[in-house]
Structure formats: C-alpha cells, structure tokens
Design a protein around this motif. Structure first.
Motif, PDB file in Angstrom:
ATOM      1  N   ASP A 139       0.826  -1.201   0.000  1.00  0.00           N
ATOM      2  CA  ASP A 139       0.000   0.000   0.000  1.00  0.00           C
ATOM      3  C   ASP A 139       0.861   1.251   0.000  1.00  0.00           C
ATOM      4  OD1 ASP A 139      -2.480   1.246  -0.102  1.00  0.00           O
ATOM      5  OD2 ASP A 139      -2.734   1.272   2.076  1.00  0.00           O
ATOM      6  N   ALA A 140       2.042   1.171   0.620  1.00  0.00           N
ATOM      7  CA  ALA A 140       2.976   2.296   0.599  1.00  0.00           C
ATOM      8  C   ALA A 140       3.683   2.404  -0.752  1.00  0.00           C
ATOM      9  CB  ALA A 140       4.007   2.142   1.719  1.00  0.00           C
ATOM     10  N   ILE A 141       3.918   1.265  -1.400  1.00  0.00           N
ATOM     11  CA  ILE A 141       4.580   1.256  -2.699  1.00  0.00           C
ATOM     12  C   ILE A 141       3.637   1.712  -3.805  1.00  0.00           C
ATOM     13  CG2 ILE A 141       5.573  -0.253  -4.481  1.00  0.00           C
ATOM     14  CD1 ILE A 141       6.711  -1.983  -2.241  1.00  0.00           C
ATOM     15  N   GLN A 142       2.410   1.171  -3.808  1.00  0.00           N
ATOM     16  CA  GLN A 142       1.464   1.448  -4.890  1.00  0.00           C
ATOM     17  C   GLN A 142       0.049   1.548  -4.314  1.00  0.00           C
ATOM     18  OE1 GLN A 142      -0.066   2.788  -7.276  1.00  0.00           O
ATOM     19  NE2 GLN A 142       1.434   2.079  -8.791  1.00  0.00           N
ATOM     20  N   MET A 143      -0.315   2.753  -3.878  1.00  0.00           N
ATOM     21  CA  MET A 143      -1.594   2.960  -3.210  1.00  0.00           C
ATOM     22  C   MET A 143      -2.788   2.820  -4.154  1.00  0.00           C
ATOM     23  SD  MET A 143      -1.633   7.116  -2.715  1.00  0.00           S
ATOM     24  CE  MET A 143      -3.371   7.161  -2.310  1.00  0.00           C
ATOM     25  N   GLN A 144      -2.566   2.928  -5.477  1.00  0.00           N
ATOM     26  CA  GLN A 144      -3.684   2.862  -6.406  1.00  0.00           C
ATOM     27  C   GLN A 144      -4.310   1.470  -6.473  1.00  0.00           C
ATOM     28  OE1 GLN A 144      -3.025   5.234 -10.197  1.00  0.00           O
ATOM     29  NE2 GLN A 144      -0.944   5.222  -9.385  1.00  0.00           N
ATOM     30  N   LEU A 145      -3.592   0.453  -5.997  1.00  0.00           N
ATOM     31  CA  LEU A 145      -4.157  -0.896  -5.984  1.00  0.00           C
ATOM     32  C   LEU A 145      -5.306  -1.021  -4.993  1.00  0.00           C
ATOM     33  CD1 LEU A 145      -0.898  -3.071  -6.077  1.00  0.00           C
ATOM     34  CD2 LEU A 145      -2.528  -2.743  -7.930  1.00  0.00           C
ATOM     35  N   TRP A 146      -5.375  -0.124  -4.026  1.00  0.00           N
ATOM     36  CA  TRP A 146      -6.321  -0.264  -2.921  1.00  0.00           C
ATOM     37  C   TRP A 146      -7.769  -0.252  -3.383  1.00  0.00           C
ATOM     38  CZ3 TRP A 146      -5.899  -1.816   1.939  1.00  0.00           C
ATOM     39  CH2 TRP A 146      -6.898  -1.513   2.860  1.00  0.00           C
ATOM     40  N   HIS A 147      -8.147   0.736  -4.179  1.00  0.00           N
ATOM     41  CA  HIS A 147      -9.545   0.889  -4.575  1.00  0.00           C
ATOM     42  C   HIS A 147      -9.852   0.345  -5.966  1.00  0.00           C
ATOM     43  CE1 HIS A 147     -10.808   3.144  -1.080  1.00  0.00           C
ATOM     44  NE2 HIS A 147      -9.929   4.088  -1.283  1.00  0.00           N
ATOM     45  N   THR A 148      -8.853  -0.017  -6.744  1.00  0.00           N
ATOM     46  CA  THR A 148      -9.092  -0.408  -8.134  1.00  0.00           C
ATOM     47  C   THR A 148     -10.035  -1.597  -8.242  1.00  0.00           C
ATOM     48  OG1 THR A 148      -6.922   0.394  -8.822  1.00  0.00           O
ATOM     49  CG2 THR A 148      -7.992  -1.185 -10.270  1.00  0.00           C
ATOM     50  N   GLY A 149     -11.026  -1.479  -9.106  1.00  0.00           N
ATOM     51  CA  GLY A 149     -11.971  -2.571  -9.331  1.00  0.00           C
ATOM     52  C   GLY A 149     -11.383  -3.606 -10.272  1.00  0.00           C
ATOM     53  N   THR A 163      -6.785   0.691 -15.776  1.00  0.00           N
ATOM     54  CA  THR A 163      -6.270   1.498 -16.876  1.00  0.00           C
ATOM     55  C   THR A 163      -6.618   0.851 -18.209  1.00  0.00           C
ATOM     56  OG1 THR A 163      -4.445   2.203 -15.464  1.00  0.00           O
ATOM     57  CG2 THR A 163      -4.136   2.495 -17.827  1.00  0.00           C
ATOM     58  N   GLU A 164      -6.649   1.648 -19.260  1.00  0.00           N
ATOM     59  CA  GLU A 164      -6.933   1.127 -20.594  1.00  0.00           C
ATOM     60  C   GLU A 164      -5.909   0.061 -20.983  1.00  0.00           C
ATOM     61  OE1 GLU A 164      -9.464   1.604 -22.520  1.00  0.00           O
ATOM     62  OE2 GLU A 164     -10.418   3.118 -21.241  1.00  0.00           O
ATOM     63  N   VAL A 165      -6.354  -0.958 -21.692  1.00  0.00           N
ATOM     64  CA  VAL A 165      -5.511  -2.114 -21.992  1.00  0.00           C
ATOM     65  C   VAL A 165      -4.320  -1.760 -22.871  1.00  0.00           C
ATOM     66  CG1 VAL A 165      -7.408  -3.724 -21.710  1.00  0.00           C
ATOM     67  CG2 VAL A 165      -6.987  -2.735 -23.961  1.00  0.00           C
ATOM     68  N   GLU A 166      -4.417  -0.670 -23.648  1.00  0.00           N
ATOM     69  CA  GLU A 166      -3.322  -0.295 -24.531  1.00  0.00           C
ATOM     70  C   GLU A 166      -2.111   0.221 -23.782  1.00  0.00           C
ATOM     71  OE1 GLU A 166      -6.424   0.749 -24.837  1.00  0.00           O
ATOM     72  OE2 GLU A 166      -7.122  -0.256 -26.666  1.00  0.00           O
ATOM     73  N   ALA A 167      -2.198   0.354 -22.453  1.00  0.00           N
ATOM     74  CA  ALA A 167      -1.098   0.901 -21.670  1.00  0.00           C
ATOM     75  C   ALA A 167       0.137   0.012 -21.670  1.00  0.00           C
ATOM     76  CB  ALA A 167      -1.552   1.141 -20.227  1.00  0.00           C
ATOM     77  N   THR A 168       0.003  -1.249 -22.060  1.00  0.00           N
ATOM     78  CA  THR A 168       1.135  -2.169 -22.080  1.00  0.00           C
ATOM     79  C   THR A 168       0.926  -3.230 -23.154  1.00  0.00           C
ATOM     80  OG1 THR A 168       2.360  -3.840 -20.811  1.00  0.00           O
ATOM     81  CG2 THR A 168       0.051  -3.530 -20.248  1.00  0.00           C
ATOM     82  N   PRO A 206     -11.663  -2.073 -19.434  1.00  0.00           N
ATOM     83  CA  PRO A 206     -11.690  -1.691 -18.011  1.00  0.00           C
ATOM     84  C   PRO A 206     -13.063  -1.769 -17.359  1.00  0.00           C
ATOM     85  CG  PRO A 206     -10.260  -0.214 -19.231  1.00  0.00           C
ATOM     86  CD  PRO A 206     -10.940  -1.075 -20.250  1.00  0.00           C
ATOM     87  N   LEU A 207     -14.107  -1.318 -18.059  1.00  0.00           N
ATOM     88  CA  LEU A 207     -15.439  -1.332 -17.469  1.00  0.00           C
ATOM     89  C   LEU A 207     -15.935  -2.759 -17.277  1.00  0.00           C
ATOM     90  CD1 LEU A 207     -17.634   0.570 -16.447  1.00  0.00           C
ATOM     91  CD2 LEU A 207     -18.676   0.462 -18.730  1.00  0.00           C
ATOM     92  N   GLU A 208     -15.673  -3.628 -18.244  1.00  0.00           N
ATOM     93  CA  GLU A 208     -16.089  -5.025 -18.137  1.00  0.00           C
ATOM     94  C   GLU A 208     -15.343  -5.721 -17.009  1.00  0.00           C
ATOM     95  OE1 GLU A 208     -16.609  -8.966 -21.043  1.00  0.00           O
ATOM     96  OE2 GLU A 208     -15.351  -7.277 -21.656  1.00  0.00           O
ATOM     97  N   ALA A 209     -14.048  -5.438 -16.872  1.00  0.00           N
ATOM     98  CA  ALA A 209     -13.258  -6.045 -15.801  1.00  0.00           C
ATOM     99  C   ALA A 209     -13.782  -5.617 -14.437  1.00  0.00           C
ATOM    100  CB  ALA A 209     -11.786  -5.659 -15.946  1.00  0.00           C
ATOM    101  N   ALA A 210     -14.098  -4.333 -14.298  1.00  0.00           N
ATOM    102  CA  ALA A 210     -14.625  -3.836 -13.029  1.00  0.00           C
ATOM    103  C   ALA A 210     -15.992  -4.432 -12.728  1.00  0.00           C
ATOM    104  CB  ALA A 210     -14.701  -2.310 -13.062  1.00  0.00           C
ATOM    105  N   GLN A 211     -16.833  -4.551 -13.757  1.00  0.00           N
ATOM    106  CA  GLN A 211     -18.178  -5.106 -13.557  1.00  0.00           C
ATOM    107  C   GLN A 211     -18.108  -6.541 -13.042  1.00  0.00           C
ATOM    108  OE1 GLN A 211     -21.587  -3.522 -14.644  1.00  0.00           O
ATOM    109  NE2 GLN A 211     -21.851  -4.920 -12.901  1.00  0.00           N
ATOM    110  N   THR A 212     -17.268  -7.375 -13.665  1.00  0.00           N
ATOM    111  CA  THR A 212     -17.182  -8.770 -13.226  1.00  0.00           C
ATOM    112  C   THR A 212     -16.620  -8.871 -11.809  1.00  0.00           C
ATOM    113  OG1 THR A 212     -14.996  -9.011 -14.279  1.00  0.00           O
ATOM    114  CG2 THR A 212     -16.920  -9.627 -15.574  1.00  0.00           C
ATOM    115  N   TYR A 213     -15.688  -7.998 -11.472  1.00  0.00           N
ATOM    116  CA  TYR A 213     -15.113  -7.997 -10.124  1.00  0.00           C
ATOM    117  C   TYR A 213     -16.150  -7.582  -9.087  1.00  0.00           C
ATOM    118  CZ  TYR A 213     -12.253  -6.381  -6.186  1.00  0.00           C
ATOM    119  OH  TYR A 213     -11.722  -6.162  -4.933  1.00  0.00           O
ATOM    120  N   VAL A 214     -16.878  -6.504  -9.379  1.00  0.00           N
ATOM    121  CA  VAL A 214     -17.875  -6.013  -8.422  1.00  0.00           C
ATOM    122  C   VAL A 214     -19.031  -7.000  -8.301  1.00  0.00           C
ATOM    123  CG1 VAL A 214     -19.508  -4.147  -7.919  1.00  0.00           C
ATOM    124  CG2 VAL A 214     -17.212  -3.611  -8.755  1.00  0.00           C
ATOM    125  N   ASP A 215     -19.400  -7.634  -9.393  1.00  0.00           N
ATOM    126  CA  ASP A 215     -20.440  -8.665  -9.321  1.00  0.00           C
ATOM    127  C   ASP A 215     -20.075  -9.716  -8.275  1.00  0.00           C
ATOM    128  OD1 ASP A 215     -21.982  -7.502 -11.276  1.00  0.00           O
ATOM    129  OD2 ASP A 215     -21.431  -8.910 -12.869  1.00  0.00           O
TER     130      ASP A 215
END
Length: 479
Positions: free
Chosen positions: A132-142, A379-384, A401-410
């Motif tokens: 969490d100290a190294i990469q805080m963005q992982l905390w809330h990401t769906g 993040t958008e898949v084209e990032a890597t 990204p939206l589909e990935a978040a939807q399946t995770y939240v489901d």
C-alpha cells in the motif's frame, strides 16, 4: 550489545526457537505502535509477553527487509502503524490502513491459535501495508487481479522475510538439497493456523498450512473461474488466485539462486534482496490494466534484466509456463531495446494523491441500488503490450476496463463482501453503522462522495474462503 530474546524461527508449527536482537519498534523507518503494556521478554511461549516480542521482532525484521525498497519511508497513513495482536476470537486477520489486526481462533474448546503468533501471518499482513505504501492505487481499483496480487505480495513477503533469519536459510537449503522450489516449511504459509483450520473445515485449507507456494497453478481469466471451491482447485477468490503468482515467484527465486551454484546461505540472502527490488520496482511502475498479472510480470522481467540479464530469462520462462505471460509478450520484451516503454508506466502518485479513473457500472440496479454505482476502473488495456496466455499459449484478449470492473464487483456482491452502510434497508443485510467492526467478511463499503454513490475498500482481510460456512467467513466467534 543488544539484548537477546527468543522468537519462533518462522511459524510456531515448526517448534524451532532462535535467538534474535530485541527490536526497537519505534526505530524508523516504518514504525509501529502496540496498544498493549510494554511486556518484558519471556521464554514462555504460552504468554502474552512472548507473543508481544515475537511479533515485534518479526515485524521489525520485515520492515528492515522491505524498507530500502520503499521510497516513502512511511506507511500510507503516516509514520506509525498500529498493531493489534489480540483483537478478539475470530478466524481472521486484516489490514485496514489504520492497523494490522490479528485474532485468535479456537480449534477445540479452551485452546486458541493466535494469528499474531506466527511470523508468516505477521509478515503477510505487513506485506499488505508495504504494498500500500509502494502502490496505493491498488487499494480501490476494481480489478480482481490487483486484489489477488495484494495477497501474493503478502505471501511472498512472509517467504522473503523468513529467509532473513540465518538459521532458516541454512535449514531450507539442507532440507531441499539447494532447490528451494519445493514443499517445505518455507513454502507452507501459516502452518499452525492452516492445520487447525483444516481440522475444522478440510476443504478450506491445506492439511499442513493455509496456502502452499510450491504449486503449479496456471493463469486463467478470473471471471472464468468459480468464486469458491476446495484448495485443490483454483478459484477467483483472491486468496486462491494469488497462488498462481506466488508459486511463480518462489519458482523464479529458485531459478535465480541456481544461477549462483553452489547455493549457500549468503547467496540465498543476496537473491532475496534482488527479488525484493524487482518486486518493488514492478509494483511501482506496472500499469493497472485489467490483466494486471501480465502487466506486473512484464515489469518484473524488465527489472530483473537490470540486475542480471540471465534473471530475465528465468522470469520469462516461469511466467510463460504458468500462462501469466504469453510467449509472444515475453519474446517481444526480451528482444526490445525499449522494453521499459512498451510495458508502460503506472500513473504517478504525488504526495499520496492521484486522479482516479472513475466509471459508472451499467447494471447497478441488480445490486438493489437506485442510482449508478461509481468505481475506480483499471487502466486502458493499450497501456502495455503485456498479455496473459490462453491454454494453448496464445495471447489472451483482455477485458476492457469497465467489463473487468463489472465482473469484479459482481463477485463482491455475490459473495457478500459489500457493506451497504447507510444505504442498507430491509432488503439488504448491510449494517447501519458504516464502521461496524463485526462485518469481517466485508472488504468494501458504499459511500456517498461528491454526490456519487462510490464503492470504496475498507480492508484487505485474510479470512479463509470457508465455502458456505458463513459463521466463520463472517468473522463470528467459533469457540
């Protein structure tokens, strides 16, 4: 000369005690506070005195190991992190950005297993706080893969921190004949806790540990897996799915050591430090795309090549064999002169702030909500260029990204991990107090932020899946 105390070598199940320097829990970086009396060191393993100093030594050894790889030098919440060694009678432990919380479970009436008594569990929970100290963005990401990587980081933290004990390195090299990718007291995470849990619920932990890093699980799209199941199978549950990456890292660590034949305790220590730097660099810079496993694996190959070009081949081969990365991705990374650029970069965090990539889920009504639910999207898949592989080794098409978040939240809602908070009504089993500590099975909460209904993470818990056993999974007393 520092005062010497006795502590467990790693997990109480081994029964091996070693001498260590009495730690200073207030020594920077990454200091701790214990809401307990300052106990005197004791060699009586049944006492709070022993458990206090055993925990203090393991946790300070852990930050001594990770500290040099973390630029901030302090926890997400500030310089001090509270440690609650006996927070109640539950089969659980969790990190919630405020504290490391450990509980005691009862396997038979009157007998307790203390989660905070195991260096494995202590360094696992500390690992969540370090990441969490190294990469805080992982905390809330769906993102299911981001959550599973958090669990992997906790388990690999337990393994790497255990190897900072000289006697542990010596005994592991002897018991594995120098090949540390083996079923051993190193690979078996939380042996005492897992063994006791197995006695109660045989399908929910291995017979001799909570999770074993010596495994051969391969990547599959989390959405294609069942949400729960016995430990013999891979599921989308973050604790289960984490084993794919944890196994890969232990296998890669063994491969790194094999390049420095013959293996010695000092060489093993040295490769743990290199592995630490590789993991920390990858977690810092890997884009948070839906296929996060592939993203962070690609960055590990890049980081490992900077340590030793032969390491990149070890990591590449390991990730390909486990389908974490496609052969095409690894070949491109290894042959590219701009590998760092084509594997992308995560959004930079400045002063612990960043601009979240927010999006509204299109089907919030299925959760019983009368307004759109807003989550932090990957993040958008084209990032890597990094892509995971299908079973035949070909690059896998990632979810958007939206589909990935939807399946995770489901899955969060299906498995009862969302606290409806002030939005609870007679149709929902959420609590009316958003901070109710008894809902230990929940990891997220609904909150109203800037007039948006937001899904926010409140903790990363390490309660086992306990398939269908809601009394335990929910954190209720079991004694």
């Amino acid at each position: 000369m520092a005062q010497q105390i006795q502590v467990w070598q790693n997990d109480p199940a081994t029964g091996v005690l070693v001498w260590a320097d009495k730690p200073d829990i207030q020594a920077p970086p990454f200091t701790y506070t214990f809401p307990l009396p300052t106990y005197n060191p004791s060699n009586d393993i049944t006492t709070p005195d022993f458990r206090y100093w055993n925990a203090a030594e393991a946790l300070k050894r852990g930050v001594g190991f990770w500290g040099n790889a973390v630029a901030t030098g302090e926890w997400h919440g500030g310089p001090d992190l509270e440690v609650r060694l006996d927070a109640g009678i539950k089969w659980n432990a969790f990190y919630d950005r405020l504290a490391l919380n450990f509980f005691r479970g009862s396997d038979v009436p009157g007998h307790f297993i203390y989660g905070g008594g195991s260096a494995d569990m202590l360094c696992h929970e500390m690992g969540h706080a370090i990441l969490d100290a190294i990469q805080m963005q992982l905390w809330h990401t769906g993102n299911a893969e981001a959550e599973a990587f958090h669990e992997c980081f906790g388990d690999i933290s337990a393994i790497l921190c255990a190897l900072q004990v000289p006697s542990m390195r010596t005994s592991i090299l002897a018991s594995t004949y120098g090949d540390i990718f083996a079923n051993s007291s190193l690979s078996r995470i939380a042996e005492q806790f897992g063994t006791a849990l197995h006695g109660l619920y045989p399908d929910d932990s291995d017979a001799d540990c909570l999770r074993n890093a010596h495994n051969h699980f391969c990547y599959a799209l989390p959405a294609s897996l069942p949400p729960s199941g016995p430990t013999t199978s891979l599921t989308s549950n973050s604790h289960s799915f984490s084993r794919v990456f944890t196994g890969a890292l232990l296998e890669a660590l063994a491969g790194m050591l094999a390049l420095h034949y013959p293996p010695t305790p000092n060489k093993l220590r040295d490769v743990t430090l290199e592995m630490r730097d590789i993991i920390a660099e990858a977690a810092t810079y890997a884009p948070l795309v839906p296929q996060y496993y592939a993203s962070v694996a690609a960055k590990m190959i890049v980081a490992s090549a900077n340590k030793n070009p032969a390491y990149a081949l070890v990591f590449g081969a390991t990730f390909v064999s486990r389908l974490i990365l496609s052969l095409t991705s690894v070949t491109t990374i290894l042959s590219s002169q701009i590998a760092a650029q084509i594997t992308g970069f995560a959004q930079k965090v400045v002063n612990k702030t960043y601009t979240p990539n927010l999006g509204s889920l299109p089907s919030s009504s299925q959760y019983g909500l009368d307004r759109p639910l807003v989550v932090e999207l990957p993040t958008e898949v084209e990032a890597t260029i990094a892509r995971s592989a299908t079973p035949d080794g070909k690059p896998m098409d990632p979810l958007d990204p939206l589909e990935a978040a939807q399946t995770y939240v489901d899955e969060l809602f299906i498995t009862g991990r969302v606290n409806y908070g002030v939005f609870a009504d007679k149709h929902h089993k959420g609590d009316t107090d958003n901070k109710d500590p008894d809902l230990f099975h929940t990891t997220h909460r609904l909150e109203l932020i800037d007039d948006q209904l937001r899904l926010v993470r409140i903790r990363i818990h390490c309660a086992p899946d306990l398939s269908g056993n809601n009394d335990i999974r929910g954190g209720r007393n079991v004694s």
